[in-house]
Motif scaffolding. Sequence first.
Motif, PDB file in Angstrom:
ATOM      1  N   ARG A  10      -5.632   2.853   7.143  1.00 21.95           N
ATOM      2  CA  ARG A  10      -4.803   3.586   8.100  1.00 21.95           C
ATOM      3  C   ARG A  10      -5.544   3.722   9.424  1.00 21.95           C
ATOM      4  N   THR A  11      -5.633   2.622  10.143  1.00 24.34           N
ATOM      5  CA  THR A  11      -6.308   2.633  11.428  1.00 24.34           C
ATOM      6  C   THR A  11      -5.353   2.155  12.499  1.00 24.34           C
ATOM      7  N   ARG A  12      -5.751   2.352  13.749  1.00 24.55           N
ATOM      8  CA  ARG A  12      -4.923   1.892  14.859  1.00 24.55           C
ATOM      9  C   ARG A  12      -4.698   0.393  14.719  1.00 24.55           C
ATOM     10  N   GLY A  13      -3.479  -0.040  14.852  1.00 22.99           N
ATOM     11  CA  GLY A  13      -3.137  -1.447  14.736  1.00 22.99           C
ATOM     12  C   GLY A  13      -2.739  -1.876  13.340  1.00 22.99           C
TER      13      GLY A  13
ATOM     14  N   ALA B 259       0.968  -3.182  12.761  1.00 25.41           N
ATOM     15  CA  ALA B 259       1.216  -4.529  13.286  1.00 25.41           C
ATOM     16  C   ALA B 259       0.579  -5.582  12.391  1.00 25.41           C
ATOM     17  N   ARG B 260      -0.630  -5.317  11.923  1.00 22.10           N
ATOM     18  CA  ARG B 260      -1.294  -6.279  11.032  1.00 22.10           C
ATOM     19  C   ARG B 260      -0.555  -6.393   9.710  1.00 22.10           C
TER      20      ARG B 260
ATOM     21  N   ALA C 197       5.066 -10.944   7.059  1.00 22.58           N
ATOM     22  CA  ALA C 197       5.841 -12.073   7.579  1.00 22.58           C
ATOM     23  C   ALA C 197       5.272 -13.400   7.080  1.00 22.58           C
ATOM     24  N   VAL C 198       3.962 -13.550   7.161  1.00 24.37           N
ATOM     25  CA  VAL C 198       3.338 -14.803   6.712  1.00 24.37           C
ATOM     26  C   VAL C 198       3.472 -14.944   5.197  1.00 24.37           C
ATOM     27  N   ALA C 199       3.309 -13.860   4.470  1.00 14.86           N
ATOM     28  CA  ALA C 199       3.472 -13.913   3.017  1.00 14.86           C
ATOM     29  C   ALA C 199       4.884 -14.354   2.649  1.00 14.86           C
TER      30      ALA C 199
ATOM     31  N   THR D 115       0.113 -15.950  14.331  1.00 14.22           N
ATOM     32  CA  THR D 115       0.794 -14.685  14.062  1.00 14.22           C
ATOM     33  C   THR D 115      -0.204 -13.637  13.586  1.00 14.22           C
ATOM     34  N   LEU D 116      -1.065 -14.019  12.670  1.00 15.90           N
ATOM     35  CA  LEU D 116      -2.071 -13.092  12.145  1.00 15.90           C
ATOM     36  C   LEU D 116      -3.076 -12.705  13.219  1.00 15.90           C
TER      37      LEU D 116
END
Length: 89
Positions: free
Chosen positions: A17-20, A23-24, A30-32, A84-85
């Motif tokens: 639970r960190t900033r960003g 989005a990650r 999405a890639v999965a 994307t990643l």
Amino acid sequence: MTSSVLEDADSPVSNARTRGTPARQAALRAVAEQTGATVNQVVPARLIGGEVPVVPLVGASSVAQLDESLAAVDLELMAEQRATLDAAH
């Protein structure tokens, strides 16, 4: 093999639970989905097939988790998926 591991309370990914992080996680999902893999397969596949290859050490508490992790070796990410990643902050 797909799973909603991001919702799994035992998953290190779900506990981050960190900033960003949102989005990650969205990029990983999405890639999965694109690859038909799990997010726990996408992460080591990204490391294994990166510009500077890394051999990730994984910990598994069950045979199923070990099987899931080992499947990452055969997962090849396309350049667009890597982008994307990489773009997720």
